[in-house]
Scaffold this motif. Structure first.
Motif, PDB file in Angstrom:
ATOM      1  N   UNK A  27       0.846  -1.195   0.000  1.00 19.08           N
ATOM      2  CA  UNK A  27       0.000   0.000   0.000  1.00 19.08           C
ATOM      3  C   UNK A  27       0.887   1.252   0.000  1.00 19.08           C
ATOM      4  N   UNK A  28       1.888   1.251   0.879  1.00 17.30           N
ATOM      5  CA  UNK A  28       2.756   2.431   0.993  1.00 17.30           C
ATOM      6  C   UNK A  28       3.554   2.667  -0.290  1.00 17.30           C
ATOM      7  N   UNK A  29       4.059   1.596  -0.893  1.00 24.12           N
ATOM      8  CA  UNK A  29       4.868   1.800  -2.109  1.00 24.12           C
ATOM      9  C   UNK A  29       3.996   2.261  -3.274  1.00 24.12           C
ATOM     10  N   UNK A  30       2.736   1.867  -3.288  1.00 22.24           N
ATOM     11  CA  UNK A  30       1.859   2.268  -4.394  1.00 22.24           C
ATOM     12  C   UNK A  30       1.317   3.678  -4.266  1.00 22.24           C
ATOM     13  N   UNK A  31       1.106   4.145  -3.040  1.00 24.16           N
ATOM     14  CA  UNK A  31       0.362   5.395  -2.890  1.00 24.16           C
ATOM     15  C   UNK A  31       1.137   6.510  -2.198  1.00 24.16           C
ATOM     16  N   UNK A  32       2.421   6.301  -1.902  1.00 23.61           N
ATOM     17  CA  UNK A  32       3.149   7.351  -1.182  1.00 23.61           C
ATOM     18  C   UNK A  32       4.388   7.791  -1.950  1.00 23.61           C
ATOM     19  N   UNK A  33       4.842   9.023  -1.671  1.00 24.51           N
ATOM     20  CA  UNK A  33       6.095   9.509  -2.250  1.00 24.51           C
ATOM     21  C   UNK A  33       7.279   9.053  -1.399  1.00 24.51           C
ATOM     22  N   UNK A  34       7.094   9.143  -0.098  1.00 26.86           N
ATOM     23  CA  UNK A  34       8.156   8.764   0.838  1.00 26.86           C
ATOM     24  C   UNK A  34       7.621   7.721   1.803  1.00 26.86           C
ATOM     25  N   UNK A  35       8.553   6.971   2.382  1.00 26.54           N
ATOM     26  CA  UNK A  35       8.146   5.978   3.376  1.00 26.54           C
ATOM     27  C   UNK A  35       9.058   6.075   4.600  1.00 26.54           C
ATOM     28  N   UNK A  36       8.438   6.052   5.769  1.00 20.70           N
ATOM     29  CA  UNK A  36       9.194   5.844   7.004  1.00 20.70           C
ATOM     30  C   UNK A  36       8.930   4.414   7.453  1.00 20.70           C
ATOM     31  N   UNK A  37       9.993   3.648   7.610  1.00 22.79           N
ATOM     32  CA  UNK A  37       9.845   2.293   8.139  1.00 22.79           C
ATOM     33  C   UNK A  37      10.066   2.367   9.648  1.00 22.79           C
ATOM     34  N   UNK A  38       9.089   1.884  10.412  1.00 26.21           N
ATOM     35  CA  UNK A  38       9.229   1.941  11.869  1.00 26.21           C
ATOM     36  C   UNK A  38       9.389   0.563  12.496  1.00 26.21           C
ATOM     37  N   UNK A  39      10.161   0.533  13.570  1.00 26.16           N
ATOM     38  CA  UNK A  39      10.348  -0.689  14.350  1.00 26.16           C
ATOM     39  C   UNK A  39      10.592  -0.281  15.799  1.00 26.16           C
ATOM     40  N   UNK A  40       9.877  -0.898  16.722  1.00 23.95           N
ATOM     41  CA  UNK A  40      10.075  -0.625  18.148  1.00 23.95           C
ATOM     42  C   UNK A  40      10.100   0.872  18.470  1.00 23.95           C
ATOM     43  N   UNK A  41       9.170   1.606  17.915  1.00 25.61           N
ATOM     44  CA  UNK A  41       9.054   3.022  18.238  1.00 25.61           C
ATOM     45  C   UNK A  41      10.164   3.890  17.687  1.00 25.61           C
ATOM     46  N   UNK A  42      10.812   3.419  16.633  1.00 29.89           N
ATOM     47  CA  UNK A  42      11.969   4.106  16.070  1.00 29.89           C
ATOM     48  C   UNK A  42      11.818   4.145  14.545  1.00 29.89           C
ATOM     49  N   UNK A  43      12.273   5.233  13.907  1.00 25.61           N
ATOM     50  CA  UNK A  43      12.310   5.228  12.445  1.00 25.61           C
ATOM     51  C   UNK A  43      13.586   4.510  12.020  1.00 25.61           C
ATOM     52  N   UNK A  44      13.458   3.398  11.297  1.00 23.85           N
ATOM     53  CA  UNK A  44      14.613   2.620  10.862  1.00 23.85           C
ATOM     54  C   UNK A  44      15.185   3.157   9.551  1.00 23.85           C
ATOM     55  N   UNK A  45      14.289   3.627   8.687  1.00 20.33           N
ATOM     56  CA  UNK A  45      14.720   4.149   7.400  1.00 20.33           C
ATOM     57  C   UNK A  45      13.660   5.104   6.904  1.00 20.33           C
ATOM     58  N   UNK A  46      14.110   6.193   6.293  1.00 18.81           N
ATOM     59  CA  UNK A  46      13.183   7.150   5.696  1.00 18.81           C
ATOM     60  C   UNK A  46      13.719   7.466   4.318  1.00 18.81           C
ATOM     61  N   UNK A  47      12.931   7.155   3.306  1.00 17.07           N
ATOM     62  CA  UNK A  47      13.454   7.241   1.943  1.00 17.07           C
ATOM     63  C   UNK A  47      12.321   7.416   0.947  1.00 17.07           C
ATOM     64  N   UNK A  48      12.678   7.799  -0.283  1.00 18.25           N
ATOM     65  CA  UNK A  48      11.667   7.785  -1.333  1.00 18.25           C
ATOM     66  C   UNK A  48      11.357   6.315  -1.631  1.00 18.25           C
ATOM     67  N   UNK A  49      10.215   6.077  -2.282  1.00 14.12           N
ATOM     68  CA  UNK A  49       9.826   4.699  -2.570  1.00 14.12           C
ATOM     69  C   UNK A  49      10.910   4.014  -3.408  1.00 14.12           C
ATOM     70  N   UNK A  50      11.432   4.737  -4.388  1.00 13.80           N
ATOM     71  CA  UNK A  50      12.452   4.166  -5.251  1.00 13.80           C
ATOM     72  C   UNK A  50      13.729   3.812  -4.477  1.00 13.80           C
ATOM     73  N   UNK A  51      14.173   4.727  -3.624  1.00 16.07           N
ATOM     74  CA  UNK A  51      15.362   4.442  -2.810  1.00 16.07           C
ATOM     75  C   UNK A  51      15.131   3.240  -1.910  1.00 16.07           C
ATOM     76  N   UNK A  52      13.964   3.195  -1.323  1.00 12.85           N
ATOM     77  CA  UNK A  52      13.692   2.126  -0.372  1.00 12.85           C
ATOM     78  C   UNK A  52      13.700   0.752  -1.054  1.00 12.85           C
TER      79      UNK A  52
END
Ligand SMILES: Nc1ncnc2c1ncn2[C@@H]1O[C@H](COP(=O)(O)OP(=O)(O)O)[C@@H](O)[C@H]1O
Ligand SMILES: [Mg+2]
Length: 333
Positions: A218-243
Motif C-alpha cells: 500500500x505504501x509503495x503504491x500510494x506514497x512519495x516517501x516511506x518511514x519504516x518503523x520498528x520498536x518506536x523508532x524510524x529505521x529508514x526514511x526514503x523515497x519509494x524508489x530508494x527504499x
C-alpha cells in the motif's frame, strides 16, 4: 527548501500500565512537505499510530508525550492546550480511521454530520454547507448524493461508509489528511478504489497526507516517501524508489523480502525470523539487533542514530553502507 507542513523532532511517547511503562515512541523525527504523501509502515505495535495520533492529542489518557516537538506550519502542537489542539484538528487536519464508526455518529444522518462540522465554525450558511456536503459526497464517489444525504451510516456498505468518513474528514479543506490503516477492513478491490480516491483528492486539493499501514505494498503504491518503523523508532526514511532499489536498513530489507511482489530475492517470500521486542523493554543498542543478520557486538551496546546515507535517505543502522552495497549488487547480479 520550503517550510515543511509537519516537522516532528525527537518525539518520545510513553504509556503507563499496571505492569510498568510502555515506550511506544522513542525519539522519532520526520517531516512532511506540503502536498507530499508519506507512508508509515511497520509491523503491528511498532508505534505507527501513536507517532501520529500523539501529536494530534488523540491518544488514550494513560499516554503522554515525554519529549519532542511537532510543528504544523511552524506552530508546535505539543505545547498547545487541548482546546487549541481541538481547533487545529477541526480546521487543519482530517483524520480517517480503519473503522468508520469511530468517526461517524450512528444515529445521525450522514449529511447532517458533514454540515455540522462546517456550521460549528460559521464558515458557511446552512444552504452553502448542504451544497458543499453533497458535492463532497459526490466527489468521494457516493452515487445519488442528494438522496443519500439523508441516510444513516448503517444504510451504507463498508466501502461506502469509508467514503462518507473521507467526505467528513475533508469538510473543512484540511492541509493535512491522516489515514490510519484506512482500508485494512475492506476487501482488496474496494481497498484499491479508496486508496486511489485518497490519492486523487490529495493531488486535487494539494493536501499533505500520511498513510499509516502495516502493508508495504500500500505504501509503495500510494506514497512519495516511506518511514519504516520498528520498536518506536524510524529505521529508514526514503523515497519509494530508494527504499526498494537502495535499501539500507536490514529491517526494511526483511520487510521487502517478506512482501512477495517487490522482494529482491529470486527465492520465495522470506519471513523475518523472531518476534518484535516488548515495548516495555528499554534498548541499550539497536532494537532490531537480535533478529538482524548484519548485527555485531557493537549493535547490542551502541544505539545507532538516524543519519543521511544519501540525499533524502536517512537510515538507522551502523552497517547501512554494507546493506545498501549488498542490495545494489544483488539487483545487478
Ligand atoms: N493506551 C495504551 N496503553 C498502553 N500501551 C499502549 C496504548 N496504546 C498503544 N500502546 C502501545 O504502544 C505501542 C505502539 O502502538 P501503536 O502505535 O498503536 O502501534 P502500530 O504500529 O500498530 O500502530 C504498542 O506496544 C502498543 O501496545
Ligand atoms: Mg496502528
Amino acid at each position: 527548501m520550503t517550510t515543511p507542513l509537519l516537522d516532528v523532532k525527537d518525539l518520545c511517547v510513553e504509556f503507563k500500565r499496571p505492569g510498568g511503562i510502555v515506550h511506544a515512541v522513542n525519539g522519532v523525527s520526520f517531516s512532511l512537505q506540503p502536498g507530499e504523501s508519506l507512508g508509515i509502515v511497520g509491523e503491528s505495535g511498532s508505534g505507527k499510530s501513536v507517532t501520529v495520533l500523539s501529536v494530534l492529542g488523540l491518544i488514550a489518557r494513560n499516554g503522554r508525550v515525554v519529549r519532542g516537538e511537532a510543528l504544523l506550519d511552524g506552530e508546535d502542537l505539543i505545547t498547545m492546550s487541548p482546546e487549541e489542539l481541538r481547533e487545529v484538528r477541526g480546521r487543519d487536519v482530517g483524520v480517517i480511521f480503519q473503522d468508520p464508526m469511530t468517526s461517524l455518529n450512528p444515529i445521525m444522518r450522514i449529511g447532517n454530520q458533514i454540515t455540522e462540522a462546517m456550521l460549528v465554525r460559521k464558515l458557511y450558511t446552512p444552504t452553502e454547507a448542504k451544497a458543499r456536503a453533497i458535492d463532497l459526497l459526490r466527489r468521494v464517489g457516493i452515487p445519488q448524493p442528494e438522496q443519500r444525504f439523508n441516510d444513516y451510516p448503517f444504510q451504507f456498505s463498508g466501502g461506502m461508509r469509508q467514503r462518507v468518513m473521507i467526505a467528513l474528514a475533508l469538510a473543512l479543506n484540511p492541509k493535512l489528511l491522516v489515514a490510519d490503516e484506512p482500508t485494512t477492513a475492506l476487501d482488496v478491490t474496494v481497498q484499491a478504489q479508496v486508496l486511489k480516491l485518497l490519492d486523487d483528492l490529495r493531488r486535487e486539493m494539494g493536501m499533505g497526507m500520511i498513510i499509516i499501514t502495516h502493508d508495504f505494498g500500500v505504501a509503495t503504491n500510494y506514497c512519495n516517501r516511506i518511514n519504516v518503523m520498528y520498536a518506536g523508532q524510524v529505521m529508514e526514511s526514503a523515497t519509494v524508489d530508494q527504499l526498494i532499489t537502495r535499501t539500507a536498513n536490514p529491517y526494511s530489507l526483511g520487510l521487502l523480502e517478506s512482501t512477495m511482489e517487490i522482494g529482491h530475492g529470486k527465492q520465495a517470500i522470506q519471513p523475518i525470523p523472531g518476534n518484535p521486542p516488548s515495548a516495555m523493554v528499554v534498548h541499550q543498542g539497536c532494537p532490531f539487533a537480535p533478529r538482524c543478520r548484519y548485527s555485531t557486538e557493537r549493535c547490542q551496546v551502541e544505539k545507532p542514530v538516524l543519519r543521511a546515507i544519501e540525499r533524502d535517505h536517512l537510515v538507522f543502522c551502523h552497517y547501512a553502507e554494507d546493506v545498501m552495497r549488498d542490495v545494489t549488487e544483488q539487483i545487478h547480479a
